[in-house]
Design an enzyme around this catalytic site. Structure first.
Site, PDB file in Angstrom:
ATOM      1  CB  SER A   1      24.813 -15.749  74.592  1.00 45.00           C
ATOM      2  OG  SER A   1      25.491 -15.179  75.681  1.00 45.00           O
TER       3      SER A   1
ATOM      4  CG  ASP B   1      32.656 -15.572  72.745  1.00 43.97           C
ATOM      5  OD1 ASP B   1      32.721 -14.713  73.647  1.00 43.97           O
ATOM      6  OD2 ASP B   1      31.686 -16.333  72.603  1.00 43.97           O
TER       7      ASP B   1
ATOM      8  CG  HIS C   1      29.479 -13.374  73.023  1.00 46.28           C
ATOM      9  ND1 HIS C   1      29.560 -14.729  73.237  1.00 46.28           N
ATOM     10  CD2 HIS C   1      28.318 -12.981  73.606  1.00 46.28           C
ATOM     11  CE1 HIS C   1      28.499 -15.137  73.921  1.00 46.28           C
ATOM     12  NE2 HIS C   1      27.728 -14.089  74.149  1.00 46.28           N
TER      13      HIS C   1
END
Length: 704
Positions: free
Chosen positions: A554, A635, A667
């Site tokens: 991330s 995602d 994600h």
């Protein structure tokens, strides 16, 4: 634990039993918890409901059924739980702990999936029952399994927020449903209609998706409180969630009163963790100030009188609006006498337990930390509801133990561990001696902290390659807590020394450090990480920094791509980017737009320069280090192109690289597309653990 390991490997991590927090009965003699496991032999998941004897620490199997979930006490010796059926139905069952299974009986079957149950005994002897369920636009229970299927797959949108996390949004919304149970002839039955929609006709949604659960609402003998997004503001642009109250006398009202909003002047951000006092006349909760900053500081709040929703009070309030307590309260528990609040909040990489007077006027000093077991608190309950001594049953995890239950006595500040899933790490071959901390000067006049995890067979006279972990968020932190996603001990047991810095942007070190990342994505945090590497080089002689790998997901993946184009990138033999940001100019391909609006100080059309300044794609001419890229096609936070683009560049430049793509994950890799029967209990980023085993043929990258 039935598994004993001499070395902690990815297989041990994935197959180790995983326990939920323990929930005690009213007398404090027993506690319910769930335990799930995954077998590499059968490639199947198991799920059990178990009972812990508080005095002996021994547990007993109550239910062994993958479709059973959410055990909840409905008496000192009886418990209620849910069982899902083939046609999208949910059956509510009650069983006794004395003879589990043989006396289980059905209370009702709901023709829909329900979850997040809470119950509360009422003065008239009945039991309030509240749950959440997907609800149609006309306020009815939704059952996708039996619903009529559309003839076209097209989805048409005319306003923002078309998809969230891993789903394209439809018309159905979450809602809270209630009923009451009464006991007749020794069995619980429905006292009224099956379920009543508490939010019908209100345009409100609760729990708040995608992660909302039982922490989004609470019940008492006076009614129901819950949090919901402001229906007048676009959820893609604003974070605002408000607290609402629905007065209910007996929880069988077929026409509930309309929800009424609780007023918090000057505070317009997220609302969380509403909890009724035992008397049912007060509510403690948290509220953020900003309506576009998802990681703003939660303020501890009190609604002192449920009959007057216009008056709320803030704990530790100051004239400048910043608040005198610089930490972030999360979970809240009332003491048995309602005179204190027990609050969880992160400090220096540990989630601690704090005691606060329940009257804001008395909360003048810094809250007191209550001693708990090593690691981080993830749940706290009163051990016995009627016990004025307010002993607590606390669930914790640490970097070496995935589940620990202990009795905490705030009056004497003592902790007594009654059950550790891994015998405090011994079952995994781990111990607290593996864990350390370092502190160093950051890019400015402030200190930066990092956690260190060493191999269990560590010898300070030897040298070990470096595993340099960069956390996501960016408003987040590495904690002394267990992770089934990114577990530092797995990397350490492969022969690395793992260093996990908490640079600018990290939570748990005060709001100045956290807020310092605004408009500085590749600035102060990057410089802090450079300082971290320099500190390791100069002060940790057992670390071979010539053999180093850096990994992040991330925002951590963003930083990997940023490092790749800057001098620090040349310090590593390999980089790993998991679901990361390739170009900040693509942030508006995300779903929660309030995030880039805050962190990049405006919209992309009003402040394009702010996005361009910290764009990793601007520096691809400097890329040279071998890189592994992992990305998920579902995602929607950071679309798959954020993984494809950097891989294409690495390949075009002839830089050793590999792309690992998962077509059915999001994600955080929840494995929801697998059937429940075969769904493995895996950490959301588990594949990375195998891909980085030194010398592994899976990775395509040579050992550093």
């Amino acid at each position: 634990m039935t598994l004993t390991a001499t070395k902690f490997t990815p297989e041990v991590l994935l197959s180790a039993p995983r326990r939920s927090p323990a929930v005690p009965n009213a007398k404090g003699t027993k506690a319910l918890f769930t335990a799930t496991t995954y077998s590499f032999e059968t490639h199947r998941k198991t799920s059990q409901i178990r009972m812990l004897d508080i005095q002996s620490g021994q547990s007993t199997l109550l239910v062994d059924d993958l479709s059973a979930s959410e055990p909840t006490w409905i008496g000192d010796d009886e418990f209620l739980y849910l069982k899902t059926g083939d046609k999208g139905n949910t059956t509510v069952l009650v069983d006794k702990t004395a003879r589990p299974g043989s006396q289980a009986y059905e209370v009702t079957t709901i023709k829909a999936r329900i979850s997040n149950i809470k119950i509360k005994e009422l003065p008239n002897g009945t039991v309030a029952f509240v749950c959440s369920a997907s609800t149609t636009p006309d306020g009815q229970l939704s059952n996708p399994v039996t619903a009529k299927k559309p003839y076209s797959s097209a989805k048409v949108y005319t306003s923002l927020f078309v998809r969230h996390w891993d789903e394209w949004l439809g018309e159905d919304k979450n809602s809270l449903w209630y009923t009451a149970l009464e006991k007749k002839n020794g069995r619980f039955t429905l006292a009224g209609r099956s379920l009543v929609n508490a939010l019908a006709g209100s345009k409100l949604e609760s729990p708040v998706p995608p992660f909302g659960g039982t922490g989004d609402f609470d019940i008492s003998s006076t009614g129901l409180v819950f949090v919901a997004k402001d229906p007048e503001l676009n959820p893609a642009i604003y974070t605002k969630t408000d607290l609402y109250y629905v007065p209910l006398k007996n929880f069988i009202e077929e026409q509930p009163p309309s929800p009424k909003i609780v007023e918090t002047p000057g505070l317009e951000g997220y609302t969380n963790s509403p909890v009724f006092s035992h008397c049912g006349c007060k509510v403690a909760f948290t509220r953020m100030k900003s309506k576009q900053y998802e990681s703003d500081k939660p303020r501890l709040m009190l609604l002192p009188d449920i009959s007057d929703l216009s008056k709320t009070e803030e704990f530790f309030a100051t004239d400048d609006g910043e608040g005198a307590w610089d930490y972030r309260p999360e979970g809240i528990l009332w003491s048995a006498d309602d005179k204190s609040l027990y609050v969880t909040a992160e400090k220096n990489a540990r989630v601690r337990l704090w005691e606060v007077p329940s009257n804001p006027a008395d909360a003048k000093d810094t809250p007191t930390i209550v001693k708990t077991a090593d690691g981080s608190v993830n749940d706290v309950r009163l051990l016995a509801e009627a016990d004025s001594s307010s002993k607590l049953l606390v669930s914790t995890t640490s970097l070496v133990d995935n589940s620990c239950y202990s009795i905490v006595d705030p009056s004497s500040n003592t902790t007594d561990i009654i059950s550790s899933n891994s015998k405090q790490g011994k079952t995994f071959g781990l111990s607290r001696s593996c864990i350390g901390d370092i502190t160093f000067k950051g890019a400015g006049d402030y200190d930066v902290h990092a956690l260190v995890v060493r191999p269990s067979n560590f010898d300070e006279k030897k040298k070990y390659p470096l595993c340099f972990l960069i956390h996501g968020g960016p408003q987040g932190a590495w904690q002394d807590g267990w992770s089934n996603r990114w577990n530092p001990a797995v990397f350490a047991e492969q022969g690395y020394v793992v260093v996990s810095p908490n640079p600018t942007g990290s939570t748990g070190y005060g709001m100045a450090l956290q807020n310092g990342i605004k408009g500085q994505w590749g600035g102060r945090p990057y410089e802090d990480l450079v300082k971290a590497f320099e500190h390791i080089e100069k002060n940790m002689p057992y670390v071979d920094t010539d053999k180093a790998v850096a990994l992040g997901a991330s925002y951590g993946g963003y930083m990997i791509n940023w490092i790749q184009g800057h001098p620090l990138g040349r310090k590593f033999k390999a980089l790993v980017c998991h679901d990361g940001v390739f170009s900040t100019l693509n942030q508006w391909g995300s779903e929660e737009l309030f995030f880039p609006i805050h962190d990049f100080e405006g919209t992309i059309y009003d402040n394009r320069a702010g996005y361009e300044k910290w764009d990793p794609a601007q520096h691809v001419n400097e890329w040279a280090t071998p890189q592994l890229i992992i990305h998920s096609e579902l995602d929607y936070r950071l679309p798959i192109t954020e993984g494809l683009a950097p891989f294409n560049i690495l390949q075009s430049k002839g830089i050793p690289s590999k792309l690992v793509m998962f077509p059915d994950e999001n994600h955080e890799m929840t494995f929801k597309k697998l059937s429940s029967e075969h769904q493995p209990v895996l950490p959301r980023h588990h594949h990375l653990l195998f891909l980085l085993t030194p010398g592994s043929s899976h990775s395509g990258l040579k050992e550093p």
